[in-house]
Design an enzyme around this catalytic site. Structure first.
Site, PDB file in Angstrom:
ATOM      1  N   GLU A 743       3.469 -12.460 -23.402  1.00 59.00           N
ATOM      2  CA  GLU A 743       2.616 -11.393 -22.863  1.00 59.00           C
ATOM      3  C   GLU A 743       1.216 -11.442 -23.494  1.00 59.00           C
ATOM      4  O   GLU A 743       0.809 -10.533 -24.200  1.00 59.00           O
ATOM      5  CB  GLU A 743       3.260 -10.022 -23.092  1.00 59.00           C
ATOM      6  CG  GLU A 743       3.734  -9.790 -24.519  1.00 59.00           C
ATOM      7  CD  GLU A 743       4.362  -8.415 -24.717  1.00 59.00           C
ATOM      8  OE1 GLU A 743       3.770  -7.607 -25.460  1.00 59.00           O
ATOM      9  OE2 GLU A 743       5.432  -8.184 -24.134  1.00 59.00           O
ATOM     10  N   GLY A 745      -2.862 -11.284 -23.848  1.00 59.04           N
ATOM     11  CA  GLY A 745      -3.962 -10.510 -23.279  1.00 59.04           C
ATOM     12  C   GLY A 745      -5.278 -11.188 -23.557  1.00 59.04           C
ATOM     13  O   GLY A 745      -5.978 -11.651 -22.672  1.00 59.04           O
ATOM     14  N   CYS A 813     -25.685   6.126 -34.172  1.00 58.90           N
ATOM     15  CA  CYS A 813     -25.988   6.743 -35.467  1.00 58.90           C
ATOM     16  C   CYS A 813     -24.789   6.606 -36.397  1.00 58.90           C
ATOM     17  O   CYS A 813     -24.101   7.568 -36.724  1.00 58.90           O
ATOM     18  CB  CYS A 813     -26.362   8.214 -35.265  1.00 58.90           C
ATOM     19  SG  CYS A 813     -26.982   8.996 -36.769  1.00 58.90           S
TER      20      CYS A 813
END
Length: 862
Positions: A743, A745, A813
């Site tokens: 599996e 990704g 920031c």
């Protein structure tokens, strides 16, 4: 300075430098340049590459009386080079080979080889090579005079030295010598001589130890009161680590003598440690250059550094280190114990390097560069020390040294670096009295890995740095064959990408062709019955449709992902979705089971507390393989510090709970982490799952997880899919009736995606230079979260070669809002340029946010 004619410049060339015709052309050009500058030139050089080892083998063959073939091969090697140099060397070389023949015949007759004879044989490498050098220089119009180094370099008498050390690791007097200066001035302005060899008071040949040609060059420079010593090798100077092993190693532009000494002593191969002393003692500037790249700036070594600021300049490893541990409860407050112990080392002619003491133990290291270490020498030392105390010899070890200026001043910054030693056996720690290094001695096999990781953490250039120059990658990557053969897709689509940015400040762009290629590679795996795309990597609707059309399944980790996939992927059947939630609520499991997804459990809690949900259901269970792997602790999903999976110790209870609930465990799943390149990971995962077949007899699927790594920088190491397939086919052969699933990704989409962002501002602050871009961690958080590396280029100025070092930052920031530290970008980078951040197709947009209420980059599929 010498008063006998023009000042001398000493040029020392190593074995690789003198072993090819192109390099000899470079040597001749360098000699001409120095002569044209008004200097007299002394060339000192080594044996041809590999010849010293051949001479060792010749000695072994002579002991067997079988040296004829080895002699013939050695002769042919030199004649072959002579042919390439277009010189006739037979007459010049014949007397040397005749002498070698006589020495070998004598060895064969005696059946032994003493150190005196060994030195005489080994010296022939340099003697033969310099004959070729002198002939070649004459051939190209340079009137070079051949000089026997043994008539100038004379070994010192060392009282404590063994006979072996006196012949094979000699030291020489190097005081400036007016008589030698006059003699060489009379020979001419260009002289060629040997490194590595000298003579003793009896006129016998002695050697200066392996790598001693550097030392020869320094001895000659001191004796001649030379104005300059140049060491020419196969790399352009000294680097902050071994650049062959650590491509991010930075060129060291300027060092002091003591810093260079520390780096050389700590294991750097470019300079022999002993060559620094003569240059330092007589303030002779020392330069290190690359023979094959003579115009490239090298390293300059001088008396005083340009700055005394605290800074790590190198991380070095020295292998083959031997530790000697001395134990004696009575040594505490015992007057003279160390003196007695060190006297024994002295008697054996062994020089101690590092020392660590406690009330009952003293541990010292023996440096293989400074000592002639063999089994006999160490055993003899151990026997004599045993009369004084308990002795333990530890090795082979590696010393890993952090070298720089004012190391004590940066100890507070070493916290993260020290974490790297958490799982290592540290035998000794030493902080140098001169405040130039901090050294750890570990098992030899751990040395290279620790150097790589320490270097990444500690070697950081500052703006306008006079010490740390470009990286090895930056110097040589533009001409690398790998880069030319496999350019990234975005290079050929540069114009289109810049066109997409005409009206935008930031955008993710995904290349469909690259995704199709990755899917095709995965579908070709013969050992794997099913490959599912882990859509958490990138849930872009177009990419989901594409991978589905390419024959990959879909793996989801939440209800939202499932609903997203069903909404955007035409023809997707919910019953094919692999659903792998973690700590999800009860209702989410009920929802998934009702839709007949392949549901994975990674905890006992659901079966223990909600057994009615699973009655009559087929489920997968996720097993913790007991170890996590990956480039950062946050992507390691196995081991006791990871929240994922059921530990092996709980599998009996898991089986009982599944039986009590009436659930059928049809699949076993395990996933160790992300960014893995070692195929053993998946083999070992399969072995763990195979060990559970007896507990879960209905299991017919082993899901080996994902984590298939991709190179994080151009030209980096890639996963060998064919080797993975072969390994898994072997695994499957022993698993009758079991299907293997994967599996991945990131493997599918990472390299297909780039993040483009426009430069907004530039800034210099103290020692740092910043390039600000229009998006930051709100679009790509991996560098801040994982310390992940992404290659960054200025797409607008891709061909610029004048580079500076910059931190690339965003507008958020947060002090952690950076995309990359210490990146080489064109000095001409300006507001409005488009930067490209590579390998950003996975866990980029998927993890983006609207932090600071700034929109993340838009996504475009091309």
């Amino acid at each position: 300075m010498s008063t006998n004619g023009p000042a001398w410049v000493v040029l020392k060339f190593g074995g690789t430098s003198v072993s090819s015709e192109p390099n000899w052309r470079s040597i001749a050009a360098t000699a001409r340049d120095r002569l044209a500058g008004g200097a007299s030139v002394l060339i000192v050089h080594s044996a041809l590459s590999g010849v010293t080892d051949r001479l060792e083998k010749l000695l072994a063959a002579a002991l067997r009386g079988e040296h004829a073939a080895a002699l013939a091969e050695l002769s042919q090697k030199h004649l072959d080079l002579a042919g390439h140099l277009e010189i006739d060397a037979d007459a010049a070389l014949r007397p040397w080979f005749a002498g070698l023949q006589r020495l070998c015949d004598a060895i064969a007759q005696r059946g032994s080889v003493d150190d005196r004879t060994r030195a005489a044989v080994m010296a022939h490498g340099e003697l033969l090579a310099t004959e070729l050098g002198a002939l070649y220089l004459a051939h190209v119009g340079l009137d070079a005079v051949w000089l026997d180094a043994r008539t100038v370099l004379h070994a010192e008498v060392r009282v404590a030295a063994t006979e072996r050390a006196s012949y094979l690791s000699a030291t020489c007097d190097f005081k400036p010598d007016a008589a030698v200066q006059q003699r060489l001035a009379a020979l001419g302005r260009l002289v060629i001589t040997q490194g590595f060899i000298a003579s003793d008071a009896a006129g016998d040949t002695v050697l200066l130890g392996r790598g001693g040609s550097d030392t020869s060059g320094a001895y000659f420079a001191a004796i001649l009161a030379a104005s300059r010593l140049e060491i020419w090798t196969d790399v352009p100077g000294m680097f902050s680590a071994n650049p062959r092993a650590t491509p991010s190693a930075r060129q060291l532009l300027e060092l002091s003598y003591d810093e260079a000494q520390e780096i050389a002593t700590a294991g750097a191969k470019v300079l022999h440690p002993r060559c620094i002393l003569p240059a330092r003692q007589y303030r002779i500037p020392l330069h290190v250059f690359a023979t094959q790249a003579p115009s490239m700036r090298g390293t300059q070594i001088v008396a005083a550094p340009s700055s005394d600021a605290a800074q790590v300049k190198a991380v070095c490893v020295k292998k083959g280190v031997t530790l000697v541990s001395l134990d004696s409860p009575g040594m505490w407050h015992q007057v003279g114990f160390l003196a007695d112990a060190f006297q024994i080392f002295k008697q054996h002619g062994l020089s101690v390097d590092l020392v660590s003491t406690s009330e009952t133990n003293v541990t010292v290291s023996l440096d293989p560069q400074a000592n002639t270490l063999d089994g006999r020498a160490v055993e003899a030392l151990e026997r004599d020390l045993a009369d004084l105390c308990g002795v333990k010899v530890i090795g082979p070890c590696a010393s890993v040294s952090v070298v720089g200026r004012n190391i004590r001043g940066i100890l507070h910054k070493l916290g993260d670096a020290l974490e790297l030693f958490a799982e290592q056996k540290i035998y000794l720690v030493s902080q140098a009295a001169n405040d130039l290094n901090l050294t750890f001695v570990v098992d030899e096999e751990q040395g290279d890995r620790l150097v790589d990781e320490l270097h990444a953490l500690l070697v950081r250039p500052v703006h306008d740095d006079q010490v740390l120059g470009p990286t090895w990658e930056q110097l040589f990557k533009p001409v690398s064959a790998a880069a030319r053969a496999n350019p990234p897709w975005w290079q050929s689509k540069r114009s289109a990408l810049l066109g997409l940015m005409t009206e935008r400040d930031a955008a993710y762009v995904y290349d469909a062709a690259t995704v199709r290629t990755r899917c095709t590679e995965l579908r070709a795996l013969k050992a794997v019955a099913r490959v599912s795309y882990a859509m958490k990597a990138n849930p872009h609707p177009g990419l989901l449709q594409l991978v589905h059309e390419q024959g990959l399944g879909i793996e989801c980790v939440s209800r939202g992902e499932v609903e997203h996939a069903l909404a955007h992927v035409s023809g997707l059947d919910a019953r094919t979705i692999l659903y792998t939630p973690n700590f999800a609520a009860r209702d989410e499991y009920r929802w998934a089971l009702e839709r007949q997804l392949h549901v994975t459990l990674d905890n006992l809690h659901p079966l223990r507390e909600w057994p009615e949900l699973f009655r009559g259901k087929d489920v997968f269970v996720r097993i913790d393989p007991g170890v996590g792997r990956g480039h950062h602790q946050h992507v390691r999903t196995g081991g006791e510090r990871s929240k994922f999976g059921i530990v092996l110790a709980e599998t009996d209870e898991l089986a009982a709970l599944a039986t009590a609930a009436g659930a059928r465990v049809v699949g076993l799943h395990a996933h160790a982490g992300s960014g893995i390149l070692d195929i053993d990971n998946w083999v070992e995962t399969a072995d763990v799952l195979a060990s559970l077949r007896g507990r879960f007899p209905q299991a017919r699927i082993f899901d080996l997880g994902g984590g298939l790594g991709v190179p994080d920088r151009q030209g980096g190491r890639a996963l060998d899919l064919s080797a993975l397939d072969a390994a898994l086919q072997s695994v499957r052969a022993g698993l009758d009736g079991i299907e293997l699933w994967l599996e991945p990704g990131r493997y599918v989409v990472a390299e297909a995606g780039v993040l483009l962002a426009r430069v907004t501002q530039l800034k210099a602050k103290g020692g740092s230079a910043y390039v600000g871009i229009a998006t930051g961690m709100n679009s790509l958080i991996r560098p801040a979260l994982y310390g992940a590396h992404h290659d960054i280029v200025n797409l607008s100025r891709l061909d610029d070669t004048a580079l500076g070092v910059f931190d690339v930052v965003g507008p958020i920031c947060e002090s952690g809002d950076f995309l990359g530290h210490d990146r080489a970008l064109p000095q001409a980078t300006r507001e409005g340029d488009v930067l490209l951040i590579a390998t950003a197709g996975a866990y980029g947009a998927a993890m983006a946010s609207h932090y600071n209420l700034r929109d993340p980059a838009v996504e475009i599929l091309i």
